[in-house]
Design an enzyme around this catalytic site. Structure first.
Site, PDB file in Angstrom:
ATOM      1  N   LYS A  21      17.493   2.267  -3.675  1.00 52.78           N
ATOM      2  CA  LYS A  21      16.921   2.915  -2.291  1.00 52.78           C
ATOM      3  C   LYS A  21      17.454   1.731  -1.402  1.00 52.78           C
ATOM      4  O   LYS A  21      16.796   0.647  -1.566  1.00 52.78           O
ATOM      5  CB  LYS A  21      15.414   3.060  -2.357  1.00 52.78           C
ATOM      6  CG  LYS A  21      14.984   3.715  -1.007  1.00 52.78           C
ATOM      7  CD  LYS A  21      13.417   3.988  -1.227  1.00 52.78           C
ATOM      8  CE  LYS A  21      13.054   4.855   0.013  1.00 52.78           C
ATOM      9  NZ  LYS A  21      11.372   5.103  -0.167  1.00 52.78           N
ATOM     10  N   GLY A  81      14.283   9.438   6.157  1.00 53.09           N
ATOM     11  CA  GLY A  81      13.701   8.150   7.243  1.00 53.09           C
ATOM     12  C   GLY A  81      13.484   6.887   6.741  1.00 53.09           C
ATOM     13  O   GLY A  81      13.401   6.045   7.464  1.00 53.09           O
ATOM     14  N   MET A  82      13.036   6.635   5.375  1.00 53.15           N
ATOM     15  CA  MET A  82      12.966   5.308   4.591  1.00 53.15           C
ATOM     16  C   MET A  82      14.159   5.000   4.245  1.00 53.15           C
ATOM     17  O   MET A  82      14.190   4.072   3.522  1.00 53.15           O
ATOM     18  CB  MET A  82      11.757   5.546   3.731  1.00 53.15           C
ATOM     19  CG  MET A  82      10.454   5.877   4.499  1.00 53.15           C
ATOM     20  SD  MET A  82       9.950   4.445   5.479  1.00 53.15           S
ATOM     21  CE  MET A  82       9.841   3.122   4.505  1.00 53.15           C
ATOM     22  N   ILE A 131      22.459  10.277  -3.437  1.00 49.14           N
ATOM     23  CA  ILE A 131      21.580  11.296  -3.888  1.00 49.14           C
ATOM     24  C   ILE A 131      20.978  12.082  -2.705  1.00 49.14           C
ATOM     25  O   ILE A 131      20.918  13.237  -2.612  1.00 49.14           O
ATOM     26  CB  ILE A 131      20.515  10.518  -5.099  1.00 49.14           C
ATOM     27  CG1 ILE A 131      21.079   9.993  -6.004  1.00 49.14           C
ATOM     28  CG2 ILE A 131      19.319  11.721  -5.151  1.00 49.14           C
ATOM     29  CD1 ILE A 131      20.080   9.067  -6.780  1.00 49.14           C
ATOM     30  N   ASP A 184       1.892   9.517  -0.419  1.00 58.33           N
ATOM     31  CA  ASP A 184       2.881  10.885  -0.079  1.00 58.33           C
ATOM     32  C   ASP A 184       2.939  11.766  -1.359  1.00 58.33           C
ATOM     33  O   ASP A 184       4.127  12.040  -1.830  1.00 58.33           O
ATOM     34  CB  ASP A 184       4.283  10.203   0.353  1.00 58.33           C
ATOM     35  CG  ASP A 184       5.089  11.480   1.083  1.00 58.33           C
ATOM     36  OD1 ASP A 184       4.319  12.433   1.487  1.00 58.33           O
ATOM     37  OD2 ASP A 184       6.136  11.172   1.305  1.00 58.33           O
TER      38      ASP A 184
END
Length: 163
Positions: A50, A31-32, A27, A144
């Site tokens: 993720k 950075g994470m 997708i 965030d």
């Protein structure tokens, strides 16, 4: 969110099973880590996975904090928050399995339409605020908040992502 297949051809996880999920498409990446569209094989449902980058997987302090946060986020069952289904560790892969939101982010909507009618903006902000209030009641703070992290389903429901 639609899969970004332009970055996917050389991805070593495509077609693999990670934490019980068959990786179907990339997708996005950041950075994470990388976010994938996947099929959770045990329940035969589409999910988002993720996967943390290798550089973060070797940092035990970060991983401990990440595990704790994943457990805390899994308690946030609210219609305006993306649900966390699982956290897995397999070999050098660390991943969070989440609800897959079929739709687009507020940032994508604004980029596509160049405007957001006031009534729609108010509706989305109200829903995001309801999700934030629920998280705050559980002592979890979203660090965030931005248009990229507010996903909108095809039926117009705003869901907070990427805590």
């Amino acid at each position: 969110m639609s899969p970004d297949t332009s970055q996917a051809p050389g991805d070593p996880l495509l077609g693999k099973v990670v934490c019980g999920c068959e990786i179907l498409a990339l997708i996005t990446r950041g950075g994470m880590g990388r976010l994938y569209r996947a099929r959770q094989t045990s329940l035969d449902r589409i999910v988002a996975v993720k996967v943390l980058p290798a550089a973060l997987v070797t940092n035990e302090e970060f991983l401990d904090r990440f595990r704790h946060e994943a457990r805390a986020l899994a308690t946030l069952l609210h219609p305006n928050i993306v649900a966390v289904h699982d956290f897995g560790e397999e070999g050098d892969v660390r991943a969070i399995v989440m609800e897959y939101v079929e739709g687009e982010s507020v940032a994508d909507i604004v980029a596509r339409t160049q405007t957001l009618p006031i009534a729609n903006a108010v509706r989305l902000v109200r829903q995001a605020a309801e999700g934030l209030a629920f998280a705050h009641e559980k002592n979890i703070i979203h660090c965030d908040i931005k248009p990229d992290n507010i996903l909108v389903t095809a039926t117009g429901v705003a869901k907070l992502a990427d805590f």
